[in-house]
Design a protein around this motif. Structure first.
Motif: not given
Length: 73
Positions: A46-70
Motif C-alpha cells: 500500500a505504501a509503494r502504491e501511494e508513493l507511485r501515485r504521489l510521484r505521478g501527481d506531481t506538476t511542474p512549477p507554474t512560473a520559474p523563479t530566478d532565486r533558489p527556494e528558501s
C-alpha cells in the motif's frame, strides 16, 4: 605472559559467539529474525502504491523563479 591469556580467551569467545549466533544462520540462508508477516507485506504494498501515485501527481512549477527556494526555519 600471564596477563595476555584472559584478553585472548575473551576475544576467542566473542568470535565463537559471533559465528554461532550471526554468521552460521546467514550461511545456511536463514536470517536472525523471522520473515515479515502478511500484514507487513500488505502495508508495504500500500505504501509503494501511494508513493507511485504521489510521484505521478506531481506538476511542474507554474512560473520559474530566478532565486533558489528558501526554507522556513
Amino acid at each position: 605472559m600471564t596477563g595476555v591469556w584472559f584478553p585472548l580467551a575473551a576475544t576467542a569467545l566473542a568470535a565463537a559467539l559471533t559465528w554461532w549466533c550471526c554468521i552460521r544462520p546467514m550461511v545456511r540462508n536463514r536470517a536472525c529474525h523471522s520473515a515479515p508477516g502478511p500484514g507487513l507485506k500488505e502495508e508495504l504494498h500500500a505504501a509503494r502504491e501511494e508513493l507511485r501515485r504521489l510521484r505521478g501527481d506531481t506538476t511542474p512549477p507554474t512560473a520559474p523563479t530566478d532565486r533558489p527556494e528558501s526554507l522556513n526555519r
